[in-house]
Design a protein around this motif. Structure first.
Motif, PDB file in Angstrom:
ATOM      1  N   GLY A  25     128.344 109.952 -64.977  1.00  0.00           N
ATOM      2  CA  GLY A  25     127.948 109.274 -63.746  1.00  0.00           C
ATOM      3  C   GLY A  25     126.468 108.959 -63.669  1.00  0.00           C
ATOM      4  N   LEU A  26     125.619 109.813 -64.314  1.00  0.00           N
ATOM      5  CA  LEU A  26     124.168 109.612 -64.299  1.00  0.00           C
ATOM      6  C   LEU A  26     123.668 109.374 -62.869  1.00  0.00           C
ATOM      7  CD1 LEU A  26     123.938 107.316 -67.439  1.00  0.00           C
ATOM      8  CD2 LEU A  26     123.338 109.734 -67.318  1.00  0.00           C
ATOM      9  N   VAL A  27     124.104 110.232 -61.968  1.00  0.00           N
ATOM     10  CA  VAL A  27     123.837 110.033 -60.542  1.00  0.00           C
ATOM     11  C   VAL A  27     122.345 109.949 -60.247  1.00  0.00           C
ATOM     12  CG1 VAL A  27     124.128 111.036 -58.252  1.00  0.00           C
ATOM     13  CG2 VAL A  27     125.984 111.171 -59.917  1.00  0.00           C
ATOM     14  N   ASP A  28     121.578 110.931 -60.729  1.00  0.00           N
ATOM     15  CA  ASP A  28     120.146 110.943 -60.422  1.00  0.00           C
ATOM     16  C   ASP A  28     119.412 109.801 -61.112  1.00  0.00           C
ATOM     17  OD1 ASP A  28     120.544 113.147 -58.857  1.00  0.00           O
ATOM     18  OD2 ASP A  28     119.993 114.584 -60.406  1.00  0.00           O
ATOM     19  N   ALA A  29     119.805 109.502 -62.342  1.00  0.00           N
ATOM     20  CA  ALA A  29     119.172 108.387 -63.046  1.00  0.00           C
ATOM     21  C   ALA A  29     119.422 107.072 -62.323  1.00  0.00           C
ATOM     22  CB  ALA A  29     119.697 108.315 -64.486  1.00  0.00           C
ATOM     23  N   ASN A  30     120.617 106.897 -61.780  1.00  0.00           N
ATOM     24  CA  ASN A  30     120.909 105.690 -61.012  1.00  0.00           C
ATOM     25  C   ASN A  30     120.081 105.616 -59.736  1.00  0.00           C
ATOM     26  OD1 ASN A  30     122.912 104.098 -62.420  1.00  0.00           O
ATOM     27  ND2 ASN A  30     124.321 105.808 -62.127  1.00  0.00           N
ATOM     28  N   VAL A  31     119.788 106.778 -59.150  1.00  0.00           N
ATOM     29  CA  VAL A  31     118.923 106.808 -57.967  1.00  0.00           C
ATOM     30  C   VAL A  31     117.532 106.298 -58.325  1.00  0.00           C
ATOM     31  CG1 VAL A  31     117.758 108.333 -56.323  1.00  0.00           C
ATOM     32  CG2 VAL A  31     120.191 108.614 -56.779  1.00  0.00           C
ATOM     33  N   TYR A  32     117.007 106.716 -59.483  1.00  0.00           N
ATOM     34  CA  TYR A  32     115.689 106.239 -59.910  1.00  0.00           C
ATOM     35  C   TYR A  32     115.702 104.723 -60.106  1.00  0.00           C
ATOM     36  CZ  TYR A  32     115.403 111.209 -61.204  1.00  0.00           C
ATOM     37  OH  TYR A  32     115.444 112.568 -61.201  1.00  0.00           O
ATOM     38  N   ARG A  33     116.725 104.243 -60.794  1.00  0.00           N
ATOM     39  CA  ARG A  33     116.804 102.809 -61.055  1.00  0.00           C
ATOM     40  C   ARG A  33     116.907 102.015 -59.756  1.00  0.00           C
ATOM     41  NH1 ARG A  33     121.403 100.057 -64.853  1.00  0.00           N
ATOM     42  NH2 ARG A  33     122.764 101.022 -63.298  1.00  0.00           N
ATOM     43  N   SER A  34     117.714 102.506 -58.833  1.00  0.00           N
ATOM     44  CA  SER A  34     117.867 101.821 -57.555  1.00  0.00           C
ATOM     45  C   SER A  34     116.567 101.860 -56.753  1.00  0.00           C
ATOM     46  CB  SER A  34     118.999 102.467 -56.756  1.00  0.00           C
ATOM     47  OG  SER A  34     119.102 101.905 -55.470  1.00  0.00           O
ATOM     48  N   ALA A  35     115.853 102.998 -56.783  1.00  0.00           N
ATOM     49  CA  ALA A  35     114.602 103.123 -56.034  1.00  0.00           C
ATOM     50  C   ALA A  35     113.553 102.150 -56.555  1.00  0.00           C
ATOM     51  CB  ALA A  35     114.089 104.561 -56.124  1.00  0.00           C
ATOM     52  N   VAL A  36     113.451 102.025 -57.876  1.00  0.00           N
ATOM     53  CA  VAL A  36     112.477 101.094 -58.453  1.00  0.00           C
ATOM     54  C   VAL A  36     112.828  99.660 -58.092  1.00  0.00           C
ATOM     55  CG1 VAL A  36     111.561 100.182 -60.619  1.00  0.00           C
ATOM     56  CG2 VAL A  36     111.847 102.640 -60.332  1.00  0.00           C
ATOM     57  N   ALA A  37     114.112  99.316 -58.218  1.00  0.00           N
ATOM     58  CA  ALA A  37     114.534  97.952 -57.876  1.00  0.00           C
ATOM     59  C   ALA A  37     114.262  97.652 -56.401  1.00  0.00           C
ATOM     60  CB  ALA A  37     116.011  97.776 -58.200  1.00  0.00           C
ATOM     61  N   THR A  38     114.509  98.623 -55.527  1.00  0.00           N
ATOM     62  CA  THR A  38     114.254  98.435 -54.091  1.00  0.00           C
ATOM     63  C   THR A  38     112.774  98.255 -53.819  1.00  0.00           C
ATOM     64  OG1 THR A  38     116.191  99.780 -53.549  1.00  0.00           O
ATOM     65  CG2 THR A  38     114.579  99.459 -51.817  1.00  0.00           C
ATOM     66  N   TRP A  39     111.954  99.079 -54.470  1.00  0.00           N
ATOM     67  CA  TRP A  39     110.511  99.002 -54.266  1.00  0.00           C
ATOM     68  C   TRP A  39     109.953  97.673 -54.777  1.00  0.00           C
ATOM     69  CZ3 TRP A  39     106.424 100.470 -51.823  1.00  0.00           C
ATOM     70  CH2 TRP A  39     105.160 100.352 -52.389  1.00  0.00           C
ATOM     71  N   LEU A  40     110.375  97.243 -55.951  1.00  0.00           N
ATOM     72  CA  LEU A  40     109.902  95.966 -56.490  1.00  0.00           C
ATOM     73  C   LEU A  40     110.431  94.790 -55.688  1.00  0.00           C
ATOM     74  CD1 LEU A  40     110.179  96.629 -60.350  1.00  0.00           C
ATOM     75  CD2 LEU A  40     108.138  96.697 -58.898  1.00  0.00           C
ATOM     76  N   GLY A  41     111.518  95.013 -54.964  1.00  0.00           N
ATOM     77  CA  GLY A  41     112.059  93.967 -54.103  1.00  0.00           C
ATOM     78  C   GLY A  41     111.385  93.901 -52.743  1.00  0.00           C
ATOM     79  N   GLY A  42     110.377  94.757 -52.535  1.00  0.00           N
ATOM     80  CA  GLY A  42     109.618  94.695 -51.293  1.00  0.00           C
ATOM     81  C   GLY A  42     110.130  95.584 -50.189  1.00  0.00           C
ATOM     82  N   LYS A  43     111.048  96.496 -50.466  1.00  0.00           N
ATOM     83  CA  LYS A  43     111.585  97.390 -49.453  1.00  0.00           C
ATOM     84  C   LYS A  43     111.257  98.837 -49.810  1.00  0.00           C
ATOM     85  CE  LYS A  43     115.478  94.289 -48.470  1.00  0.00           C
ATOM     86  NZ  LYS A  43     116.959  94.169 -48.410  1.00  0.00           N
ATOM     87  N   THR A  44     111.420  99.723 -48.849  1.00  0.00           N
ATOM     88  CA  THR A  44     111.150 101.134 -49.107  1.00  0.00           C
ATOM     89  C   THR A  44     112.364 101.820 -49.718  1.00  0.00           C
ATOM     90  OG1 THR A  44     110.565 103.263 -48.129  1.00  0.00           O
ATOM     91  CG2 THR A  44     111.804 101.725 -46.741  1.00  0.00           C
ATOM     92  N   PRO A  45     112.164 102.654 -50.736  1.00  0.00           N
ATOM     93  CA  PRO A  45     113.290 103.400 -51.311  1.00  0.00           C
ATOM     94  C   PRO A  45     113.606 104.670 -50.540  1.00  0.00           C
ATOM     95  CG  PRO A  45     111.321 103.843 -52.565  1.00  0.00           C
ATOM     96  CD  PRO A  45     110.926 102.861 -51.501  1.00  0.00           C
ATOM     97  N   TYR A  46     112.771 105.011 -49.563  1.00  0.00           N
ATOM     98  CA  TYR A  46     112.970 106.249 -48.808  1.00  0.00           C
ATOM     99  C   TYR A  46     113.858 106.003 -47.587  1.00  0.00           C
ATOM    100  CZ  TYR A  46     109.075 108.005 -51.633  1.00  0.00           C
ATOM    101  OH  TYR A  46     108.267 108.382 -52.671  1.00  0.00           O
ATOM    102  N   HIS A  47     115.063 105.524 -47.846  1.00  0.00           N
ATOM    103  CA  HIS A  47     116.025 105.364 -46.755  1.00  0.00           C
ATOM    104  C   HIS A  47     117.107 106.432 -46.911  1.00  0.00           C
ATOM    105  CE1 HIS A  47     117.336 102.787 -50.107  1.00  0.00           C
ATOM    106  NE2 HIS A  47     118.559 103.153 -49.767  1.00  0.00           N
TER     107      HIS A  47
END
Length: 411
Positions: free
Chosen positions: A43-65
């Motif tokens: 599942g790579l759950v935590d790794a997917n969280v990192y990838r999603s957080a970076v994509a969210t941040w580069l997309g101009g939104k906060t990853p701390y939701h």
């Protein structure tokens, strides 16, 4: 001069080494059970969280939701570092790069522990890998499956610790701990390794810890908005989800919570008592031995570190089980080691299957490792007392400087 009692222990351990083919016979059914319970692919759950957080941040939104599943619980510096790496490599290169580093680090960890912390303590390397990945609760397999950055951090810190343990040079270790603690401040108890295994390292360890804490405060000044969101999501993770780790703090938190005893004061007090107890045990043993350290002293110190880390998870505890199990069974001269392992493994399955997201899936393993650690501590202390009573004062040579020089034999 080899004492009879130590010669007997050496002969017993040479006869009792688990054969590799018995371990191999357990491989297929155990892995089949794991895949049945957890599934494939990883599942790579935590790794997917990192990838999603970076994509969210580069997309101009906060990853701390905040959400009710898995959240990004890392300080702004980690987010910015991941974003910088993402920009520096090709769009599709970041993910394979991280996964490769994670898999290599996780596979490296058992070898580092076996080679430099247990001094090839009786078990074979194959058997040690087995105890690491197929520990009760599948601690090692879950660490590989989740893809958490902790495995990379542990590999970096332990690899850097080799220079300190063997060459008495701790600078690389301090750099590694500073970087890893900047990602997870809970890594700071790892600084007990140079304090207890090195010479005159206390002030340097304090300086490293102070630098990491100062760096965390600097983030609050440099990125006030992001840091405030980071602190808020940590609080929500604790109060709403009860995600407080699998160690003493987490166990006390979940014991008091059903009793409607809310707040963190009592869990923190329970954790502090355990942490001080473990630290006191290590300091007492160091005082008993003085300048002479058992060959497996780094393993015992590393086990103590795991109990002092406030928010310990299965990707931390995976380091502890093979060390604690081998130390305790050898010191007690238990001949049916695989049978004991099977019993401990079977007792972990109910927690693993029916309480997947609760503290006692992992809490059971923490308590098991703690018991094995306490047994090892008691037996090592007893060995030194026996040696002081039986070895003549004039005795010189290797036997007079290390109890384990007779007790341990390389495999």
């Amino acid at each position: 001069m080899t004492l009879p009692v130590y010669a007997e222990m050496r002969d017993a351990q040479q006869q009792d080494n688990p054969r590799w083919y018995w371990i191999l016979l357990l491989l297929i059914p155990t892995m089949a059970l794991y895949l049945k319970l957890v599934g494939w692919p990883p599942g790579l759950v935590d790794a997917n969280v990192y990838r999603s957080a970076v994509a969210t941040w580069l997309g101009g939104k906060t990853p701390y939701h905040f959400n009710s599943t898995v959240n990004f619980l890392y300080p702004p510096v980690f987010l910015l570092a991941l974003a910088a790496i993402r920009r520096a490599v090709l769009f599709h290169g970041f993910w394979p790069l991280y996964l490769t580093a994670h898999v290599c680090a996780t596979l490296l960890l058992p070898w580092l522990l076996f080679r430099y912390f247990l001094q090839k303590h009786a078990w074979s390397l194959f058997g040690f890998y087995w105890l690491f990945f197929a520990a009760p609760g599948f601690l090692g397999m879950l660490s590989l499956w989740f893809g958490n950055i902790a495995c990379i951090c542990w590999a970096a810190m332990l690899a850097a610790a080799i220079y300190g343990l063997e060459r008495k040079r701790w600078l690389l270790f301090y750099i590694a701990v500073f970087v890893c603690a900047s990602i997870k401040i809970t890594f700071l108890p790892v600084l007990l390794l140079p304090c207890l295994c090195g010479e005159r390292q206390f002030l340097k360890s304090v300086l490293c810890a102070a630098s990491a804490l100062a760096g965390l405060e600097a983030q609050a000044l440099m990125f006030p908005g992001l840091f405030a969101q980071f602190r808020e999501i940590l609080a929500l993770e604790t109060t709403n989800l009860g995600d407080v780790g699998k160690g003493a703090f987490g166990i006390f938190f979940h014991l008091f919570h059903p009793l409607h005893v809310h707040g963190l004061v009592l869990p923190a007090a329970g954790y502090l008592i355990v942490a001080l107890l473990v630290l006191g045990m290590l300091l007492r043993l160091k005082h008993i031995y003085g300048d002479r350290q058992p060959d497996s002293w780094p393993a015992l110190v590393l086990l103590g570190v795991l109990f002092i880390i406030p928010r310990v998870q299965f990707y931390d505890l995976c380091l502890g089980f093979p060390l604690a199990f081998i130390l305790a069974t050898r010191l007690l001269r238990i001949r049916t080691q695989l049978f004991l392992y099977a019993i401990l493994f079977l007792f972990s399955l109910p927690w693993f299957i029916w309480t997947r997201d609760r503290v006692f899936n992992g809490g059971y393993e923490w308590m098991l490792i703690f018991v094995l650690f306490a047994i090892s501590y008691r037996e090592i202390a007893k060995l030194e007392v026996v040696s002081q009573k039986t070895v003549p004062p004039a005795t010189t040579g290797p036997e007079s400087h290390s109890i384990y020089s007779v007790y341990e034999s390389p495999v």
